[in-house]
Design an enzyme around this catalytic site. Structure first.
Site, PDB file in Angstrom:
ATOM      1  CD1 TRP A 352       0.869  -0.312   2.703  1.00 29.56           C
ATOM      2  CD2 TRP A 352      -0.750   0.947   3.671  1.00 29.56           C
ATOM      3  NE1 TRP A 352       1.200   0.260   4.394  1.00 29.56           N
ATOM      4  CE2 TRP A 352      -0.004   0.898   4.637  1.00 29.56           C
ATOM      5  CE3 TRP A 352      -1.931   1.923   3.683  1.00 29.56           C
ATOM      6  CZ2 TRP A 352      -0.168   1.687   5.948  1.00 29.56           C
ATOM      7  CZ3 TRP A 352      -1.910   2.789   5.045  1.00 29.56           C
ATOM      8  CH2 TRP A 352      -1.187   2.468   6.012  1.00 29.56           C
ATOM      9  CG  ASP A 353       4.931   0.771   1.350  1.00 32.51           C
ATOM     10  OD1 ASP A 353       4.084  -0.023   1.979  1.00 32.51           O
ATOM     11  OD2 ASP A 353       6.211   0.641   2.008  1.00 32.51           O
ATOM     12  CD  GLU A 495       2.278  -4.347   8.825  1.00 31.50           C
ATOM     13  OE1 GLU A 495       3.409  -4.442   9.009  1.00 31.50           O
ATOM     14  OE2 GLU A 495       1.851  -4.424   7.715  1.00 31.50           O
ATOM     15  CE  LYS A 608       5.675  -2.587  11.828  1.00 32.68           C
ATOM     16  NZ  LYS A 608       5.465  -3.642  10.804  1.00 32.68           N
ATOM     17  CD  GLN A 609       2.616   0.591  10.139  1.00 33.38           C
ATOM     18  OE1 GLN A 609       2.763  -0.559  10.445  1.00 33.38           O
ATOM     19  NE2 GLN A 609       2.363   1.019   8.974  1.00 33.38           N
TER      20      GLN A 609
HETATM   21  O1  IFM Z   1       3.559  -1.496   3.905  1.00 30.49           O
HETATM   22  C1  IFM Z   1       4.574  -1.464   5.191  1.00 30.49           C
HETATM   23  C2  IFM Z   1       3.597  -1.653   6.410  1.00 30.49           C
HETATM   24  O2  IFM Z   1       2.673  -0.836   6.536  1.00 30.49           O
HETATM   25  C3  IFM Z   1       4.410  -1.708   7.385  1.00 30.49           C
HETATM   26  N1  IFM Z   1       5.524  -2.860   7.255  1.00 30.49           N
HETATM   27  C4  IFM Z   1       6.537  -2.650   6.084  1.00 30.49           C
HETATM   28  C5  IFM Z   1       5.580  -2.731   4.806  1.00 30.49           C
HETATM   29  C6  IFM Z   1       6.545  -2.034   3.612  1.00 30.49           C
HETATM   30  O3  IFM Z   1       7.012  -0.909   3.728  1.00 30.49           O
END
Ligand code: IFM
Length: 766
Positions: A352-353, A495, A608-609
């Site tokens: 999705w990046d 995640e 995580k994010q």
């Molecule tokens: O797409 C990301 C995910 O959101 C977090 N782990 C790494 C992936 C690739 O950059």
């Protein structure tokens, strides 16, 4: 590392040779052009080095139980240099005056060093290299060696090695080696499963000429051994050209044709001709051609930052450099890897990046490139249909990780060690991180808003929106007791939380996906006749629209609770509030894995994010300013930023909320992800999405760029220590130049039709 070399803001310098930084420098100094990337591994070899040459789209599966990955192709960078029989290597003898620079203006890497061998022989070395932006197949190297303490006998071995692997898995067969006309070395091989012919050429030119030259063919290796006697203070110079061609190159394969159908001899012939042509030019001439392309790139794409800290500018240009070498702008059979092509990390797969982090940059700077990326998703629809069917759903369920067009889902099934069980951690993202389908649709609609490109919608966009909406309609679950649809058992952007219900980001983006699908169905017959013809043949579009509207109306969308907090998912607000200070203060990332298993982390209120914050950043109009602020602060305090995707999005929202210091701090974190002091953060490649984030921080955050149904808006959120920010934006066929200081914003239309803007709240038309 030294980031203050003149001209400021353009040069990245490694000023001390430190083997602990081997992987990092190989990645950050990587060179390329979107077709291929070569890691910047030093010529002489070292423990811990990881040579890498990658060509977009050459995906291969090394073994039946592995997933498809971007193969590490044969290497041309390695050289063995013997000085009176002693091997040149900086970890022996004495090294002085070491410098390795990447000049972002030209893409050239230059290394200079004075070396005294263990036996006391002194020499000066200068190495230069670039991957051409003009001729995508070509890389060029130059070396100068000057003995300083007396005459020396030199032996130099250089050529092609197919001993490379992706962490041990080999993707290419031994191959056929031969010397071709003009003295070039040629290796012709094939990927083992996808059967892509790969041809590598290498040609050396020396001044003065060698006393002797001998071709040496060994297993998976083909080099020339040259011998010289060089007098004190005399300089031996070498120019080496390398060319890469594959059977997947667009000139050989039309869209959809299997790579194996390309005749390998055609690929060889193309390589022979390419090298023969380049051989007539000097390194300097070829560099000048490539540098001219870089100049054009910078003239159009530079983002100028005048800040008290010049690293703010350098970090931005470093991101723009990598954004230029990671994308193949005119081949929609390939996406962008999470590490670009600078390393083996994430196996060259796209996530999705692309849509959420990289797309805004390409869309507002080179809309055609954005279309290429979104065409790639459309060409990947067969894999998305297959994934939906295999999981018992309808429509298009995009793979969490994508590789070649018909590969479908390629997420690996297991990852690192579980600290509690001692087993490998299962990777569930490929199974339950479903928001990717809505993210792709979000990207499609954003592209349409910013370009008005009806031909894309007609060919690709309508189909993606309708088929993803069909997926969501089959994916939602009716909850009789609550009288609503829910989306249960997913992983959201965060995640660290697995098997959650009603992840707000997923649900809201699904609602958006359904809305946009209804919009296009309503307009399709009139506006996008080809899409209408093919979709109406398959479906009763009116019935489909009614179904989407029904699901949309009854889909559960989490709302702020009594304290104004929106639950990231149904479970989140009830989780244990562990003290996170240790992990918030970490210098690296993911240190929490050293103390807790994923299962334990699932019970803790830790993210995580950016997850809920990501929702607020992409849909800032959902809630009032007070709710945005409360939620931003609440979730940021529980977020470890253990993904490179996180800081940049926090920066954008912090800017909009007027949290100026925090926004600048987040920007600086983002530019440190690859360039910062962490010696190992980039070993497996740079972080592509972070590069897109850095652009978003400045343009969307500090300049407040937002897109709306019929206009763009800009707001001045420049950090106090920034004197000036300037950049270009493409919007609906027009090109705008934005120049801002803390007190003023000047927008000039450089070309194109009139554009409606709202600047600092005031509407205007240019
Ligand atoms: O797409 C990301 C995910 O959101 C977090 N782990 C790494 C992936 C690739 O950059």
């Amino acid at each position: 590392m030294n980031y203050k070399k003149e001209p400021l803001g353009w040069i990245i310098e490694e000023d001390v040779f430190d083997p602990r930084r081997t992987g990092k420098c190989e990645s950050i100094f990587a060179q390329g052009n979107g077709y291929m990337n070569i890691r910047c591994t030093l010529e002489e070899s070292y423990v811990g080095e990881h040579r890498g040459a990658f060509i977009t789209g050459t995906f291969n599966k090394a073994l039946p139980d592995e997933v498809t990955e971007l193969p590490n192709l044969p290497d041309v960078t390695e050289m063995k240099i013997l000085v009176n029989g002693e091997r040149f290597a900086m970890d022996a003898g004495k090294t002085e005056g070491y410098s390795r620079t990447l000049d972002l203006r030209t893409g050239e890497v230059v290394r200079t060093v004075n070396w005294t061998s263990p036996a006391g022989v002194k020499l000066r070395f200068a190495f230069r290299r670039f991957v051409s932006l003009k001729n995508e197949h070509l890389a060029a190297f130059r070396m100068e060696v000057t003995p300083l303490s007396g005459d020396v006998d030199l032996v130099i071995e250089s050529g092609i090695s197919s001993r490379t692997s992706n962490s041990g898995s080999q993707h290419c067969a031994e191959g056929e080696k031969r010397l071709v006309e003009g003295g070039a070395l040629r290796l012709m091989t094939r990927t083992t499963q996808s059967d892509v012919p790969v041809v590598v050429h290498c040609l050396h030119k020396f001044t003065p000429a060698p006393a002797a030259s001998l071709p040496v063919m060994e297993r998976r290796c083909f080099v020339n051994r040259y011998t010289f006697h060089v007098a004190k203070d005399e300089t031996l110079s070498m120019e080496k050209l390398a060319a890469y061609h594959t059977g997947r190159d667009l000139v050989f394969t039309s869209y959809g044709q299997p790579a194996g159908s390309t005749n390998a001899m055609q690929v060889c012939a193309a390589g022979d001709a390419c090298l023969a042509k380049a051989a007539g030019h000097s390194y300097e001439d070829l560099l000048a051609e490539s540098a001219a392309c870089w100049k054009q790139y910078w003239d159009e794409q530079d983002v100028v930052i005048e800040s008290e800290d010049p690293f703010d500018q350098l970090g931005m240009r470093f991101a723009l450099y990598h954004l230029n070498i990671m994308i193949r702008r005119d081949d929609s059979r390939v996406g962008i890897g999470a590490k670009g092509m600078t390393g083996e990390g994430y196996k060259g797969h796209s996530f999705w990046d692309t849509e959420m982090f990289l797309m805004p940059h390409y869309l507002f700077t080179d809309p055609k490139a954005a279309r290429t990326l979104l065409e790639y998703r459309w060409r990947s629809l067969p894999g998305a249909f297959k994934k939906a069917e295999e999981n018992g759903y309808s429509g298009a369920m995009f793979p969490w990780e994508s590789a070649w067009l018909d590969d479908g889902e390629v997420t690996p099934l297991i990852g690192g060690a579980d600290i509690v069980t001692g087993k490998s951690i299962p990777i569930l993202t490929g199974m339950i991180e479903h928001h990717i389908s809505a993210d792709v649709s979000w990207g499609v609609w954003l592209y349409y808003l910013a370009t008005g490109d009806d031909s894309y919608m007609d060919q690709c966009g309508c189909e993606i929106l309708v088929e993803t909406a069909r997926f969501w309609s089959s994916r939602v679950e009716w909850q009789e007791d609550k009288g609503r649809y829910e989306i249960r058992d997913v992983i959201g952007p965060d995640e660290y939380k697995e098997h959650v219900d009603n992840n707000a980001f997923t649900n809201y983006l699904t609602a958006e996906n359904l809305d946009r699908a209804c919009d296009v169905i309503a307009q399709m017959q009139e506006r996008w006749p080809n899409a209408y013809a093919s979709l109406s043949e398959k479906y009763d579009l009116a019935a489909l629209s009614a179904q989407f509207q029904d699901v949309r109306a009854k889909l559960y969308l989490p709302q702020p609770d009594a304290d104004g907090i929106i639950a990231q998912n149904d479970q989140y607000l009830g989780l244990e509030k562990t003290d996170l200070s240790k992990y918030k203060a970490q210098t690296g990332v993911s240190s929490i894995y050293e103390d807790y298993s994923p299962h334990q982390m699932n019970q803790m209120m830790v993210s995580k994010q950016a997850d809920l914050v990501m929702l607020l950043r992409v849909m800032p109009d959902l809630f009032d300013a007070d709710t945005l602020r409360k939620n931003f602060l609440f979730y940021e305090s529980r977020t470890l930023h253990d993904s490179s995707l996180s800081h940049g999005q926090h920066c954008v929202l912090a800017s909009w909320l007027g949290l100026d210091e925090m926004a600048l701090d987040m920007y600086r974190h983002a530019i440190h992800i690859d360039l910062g002091p962490n010696m190992t953060s980039s070993d497996e490649g740079i972080h592509s999405a972070s590069m897109g984030n850095v652009w978003q921080c400045a343009v969307c955050g500090f300049a407040g760029l937002q897109w709306h149904a019929d206009h763009l808006s800009l707001d001045n959120h420049l950090p106090a220590c920034w004197k000036r920010l300037a950049f270009r934006v493409h919007y609906r066929g027009a090109v705008l130049r934005v120049e801002m200081t803390r007190d003023a914003m000047h927008i000039t239309k450089l070309s194109g039709p009139s554009v409606k803007l709202v600047v600092n709240g005031v509407e205007d038309t240019l």
